[in-house]
Design a protein around this motif. Structure first.
Motif, PDB file in Angstrom:
ATOM      1  N   GLU A  97       0.828  -1.211   0.000  1.00 19.16           N
ATOM      2  CA  GLU A  97       0.000   0.000   0.000  1.00 19.16           C
ATOM      3  C   GLU A  97       0.856   1.252   0.000  1.00 19.16           C
ATOM      4  O   GLU A  97       1.886   1.325   0.674  1.00 19.16           O
ATOM      5  CB  GLU A  97      -0.915   0.029   1.236  1.00 19.16           C
ATOM      6  CG  GLU A  97      -1.921  -1.107   1.295  1.00 19.16           C
ATOM      7  CD  GLU A  97      -3.216  -0.682   1.970  1.00 19.16           C
ATOM      8  OE1 GLU A  97      -3.672   0.454   1.744  1.00 19.16           O
ATOM      9  OE2 GLU A  97      -3.763  -1.493   2.721  1.00 19.16           O
ATOM     10  N   PRO A 104      -3.960   3.799   6.076  1.00 18.51           N
ATOM     11  CA  PRO A 104      -4.811   2.785   5.442  1.00 18.51           C
ATOM     12  C   PRO A 104      -5.643   2.020   6.466  1.00 18.51           C
ATOM     13  O   PRO A 104      -5.250   1.868   7.633  1.00 18.51           O
ATOM     14  CB  PRO A 104      -3.800   1.851   4.756  1.00 18.51           C
ATOM     15  CG  PRO A 104      -2.574   2.680   4.587  1.00 18.51           C
ATOM     16  CD  PRO A 104      -2.535   3.588   5.775  1.00 18.51           C
ATOM     17  N   THR A 206      -3.146   0.351  -3.973  1.00 16.96           N
ATOM     18  CA  THR A 206      -2.873  -0.919  -3.294  1.00 16.96           C
ATOM     19  C   THR A 206      -2.625  -1.997  -4.334  1.00 16.96           C
ATOM     20  O   THR A 206      -3.378  -2.112  -5.312  1.00 16.96           O
ATOM     21  CB  THR A 206      -4.061  -1.342  -2.412  1.00 16.96           C
ATOM     22  OG1 THR A 206      -4.352  -0.313  -1.477  1.00 16.96           O
ATOM     23  CG2 THR A 206      -3.737  -2.629  -1.656  1.00 16.96           C
TER      24      THR A 206
END
Length: 347
Positions: A97, A104, A206
Motif C-alpha cells: 500500500e 490505510p 494498493t
C-alpha cells in the motif's frame, strides 16, 4: 464467548491486579473511557492492546486466549462498492500500500477510523459508525495473526502529520503504527516530504498478490473503488512501489520520525479532556534568587504525574494560570544547562 463476557473478564482481571481504569489507560496510552467501553463490550480492543493488558494484569495469556474466542466480527458489512476489495484482500498473500491522505484501513486504530467515518456528518448515528468501524477493524485480524500475510505500507509524511480526530486520537493512532511495526509480517515506512514531485505516484494505491500469483491494482475515488489486472498498469505501479522502497525512510528512521511527531502532539493534548489529568504537575518549582513575591522574571518547571510520558511542564511564574508548555526531559535539561552557562545573555 460474547464481547460482554470478555469485557467482564477484563474488568475482573484489572481489579484483581489492583489497577484502576485510569491507571490501566495510562499504561496502554488510551483514554479511561475507552477502558470502560472495552469492559462493557461496546468497543473492540486491538489485539496488540489486549496482549499488553494481559501482561500488565498478570493474566498469563488468559485474556489473549479469551479475546481470540470472541466472535467480534460475525455481523459486519462493508459498503457495496468496497466489498470486492475486502474479499480479495482477505485472500491476498501480499498487500502493498501507498497512501498520500490517511492511514490505510489495515493499520487504523478504532478511534481514528471512527473520526474518519464521522467526518462531514452533522448528526452521525452511533450504531452506524460502530458498525462501520467494526467492519474496517475486522480486516486487520489476518495481518495480526502469527502467520499473517505480508503487509507493506508506505505513508506519505503528510499522513502522520495530518491530525485526525484531535491530538489524543492521533497520538493513539501513531502509537498503534509503532506497535504494528514490531510484527515480522508488517513493514511500515514513511516517504519524507522532501521527496516532493520526485515521487512516481501522486495518488494512493494498493497492490494485491493472490494465492495463484495474479496481481490486482486497486485505487479509490470519492465514492467508489477501482480494480484492474491490466499487466501494463500492474508493472507501472509495481515499479513505483519498488522506487518508494528504495527512496523512503528505513523502518527505524520511520519509527523515529513517528515518535517525533507524537512528541509534537503532547502540548495540544495537555489541555484536552482527561489528558489534563495525565499531565497534572506534582509540584511547581521556581528560583528563589530570580523570582520575587510577584513571580519576578522566572519560568517554573514541574514534574508530571504521567512519568512514562517523559514530560516536563513549564509556565511563566508571573502568570500561574496561564499557558503551560510541555517539553521532553532532554530538551529541558539542555535549556537549563545552557541557561546555567549564561548562553542566553541574562534574558
Amino acid at each position: 464467548m460474547t464481547p460482554a463476557a470478555f469485557g467482564w473478564l477484563l474488568g475482573e482481571l484489572r481489579e484483581k491486579a489492583g489497577l484502576k481504569k485510569a491507571g490501566l489507560a495510562r499504561e496502554v496510552h488510551c483514554d479511561p473511557s475507552l477502558i470502560s467501553r472495552f469492559e462493557s463490550g461496546e468497543r473492540v480492543p486491538a489485539v496488540e492492546m489486549v496482549r499488553r493488558i494481559d501482561q500488565l494484569v498478570g493474566a498469563e495469556g488468559l485474556l489473549t486466549n479469551a479475546y481470540e474466542r470472541v466472535g467480534w466480527y460475525r455481523e459486519v458489512a462493508h459498503p457495496e462498492w468496497f466489498q470486492v476489495f475486502a474479499e480479495r484482500e482477505a485472500q491476498a498473500v501480499e498487500v502493498l500500500e501507498y497512501s498520500v491522505g490517511l492511514v490505510p484501513g489495515a493499520c487504523q486504530e478504532p478511534a481514528y477510523a471512527a473520526a474518519i467515518f464521522e467526518r462531514g456528518q452533522t448528526n452521525p448515528a452511533p450504531a452506524q459508525i460502530e458498525a462501520r468501524v467494526a467492519a474496517r477493524i475486522s480486516r486487520q485480524t489476518r495481518f495480526l495473526a502469527d502467520d499473517g500475510p505480508l503487509l507493506s505500507v508506505v505513508l506519505d509524511e503528510a499522513v502522520i502529520r495530518r491530525v485526525v480526530g484531535g491530538p489524543q486520537v492521533m497520538h493513539r493512532q501513531l502509537c498503534y503504527l509503532l506497535d504494528l511495526m514490531q510484527r515480522p509480517n508488517i513493514v511500515i515506512q514513511v516517504a519524507p516530504l522532501e521527496l516532493g514531485e520526485r515521487t512516481p505516484a501522486g495518488t494512493s494505491f494498493t497492490l494485491l498478490t493472490m494465492p495463484n500469483g495474479q496481481q490486482h491494482l486497486y485505487s479509490e475515488s470519492l465514492t467508489s473503488g477501482h480494480f484492474t489486472t491490466d499487466p501494463s498498469e500492474i508493472v507501472r505501479y509495481s515499479r513505483a512501489y519498488d522506487w518508494f522502497r528504495g527512496h523512503v525512510l528505513s523502518v527505524p528512521d520511520s519509527a523515529a520520525l513517528i515518535r517525533c511527531v507524537m512528541k509534537g502532539l503532547v502540548n495540544p493534548m495537555s489541555v484536552q479532556g482527561s489528558n489534563a489529568d495525565l499531565l497534572r504537575p506534582l509540584a511547581w518549582f521556581k528560583s528563589s534568587s530570580y523570582s520575587d513575591s510577584n513571580g519576578g522574571n522566572c519560568v517554573q518547571p514541574a514534574l508530571n504525574l504521567a512519568g512514562s510520558h517523559g514530560v516536563v511542564l513549564v509556565r511563566d511564574s508571573k502568570d500561574p494560570q496561564g499557558p503551560v508548555l510541555a517539553v521532553s526531559p532532554a530538551a529541558w535539561g539542555a535549556f537549563a544547562a545552557a541557561a546555567g552557562r549564561g548562553e542566553f545573555g541574562g534574558i
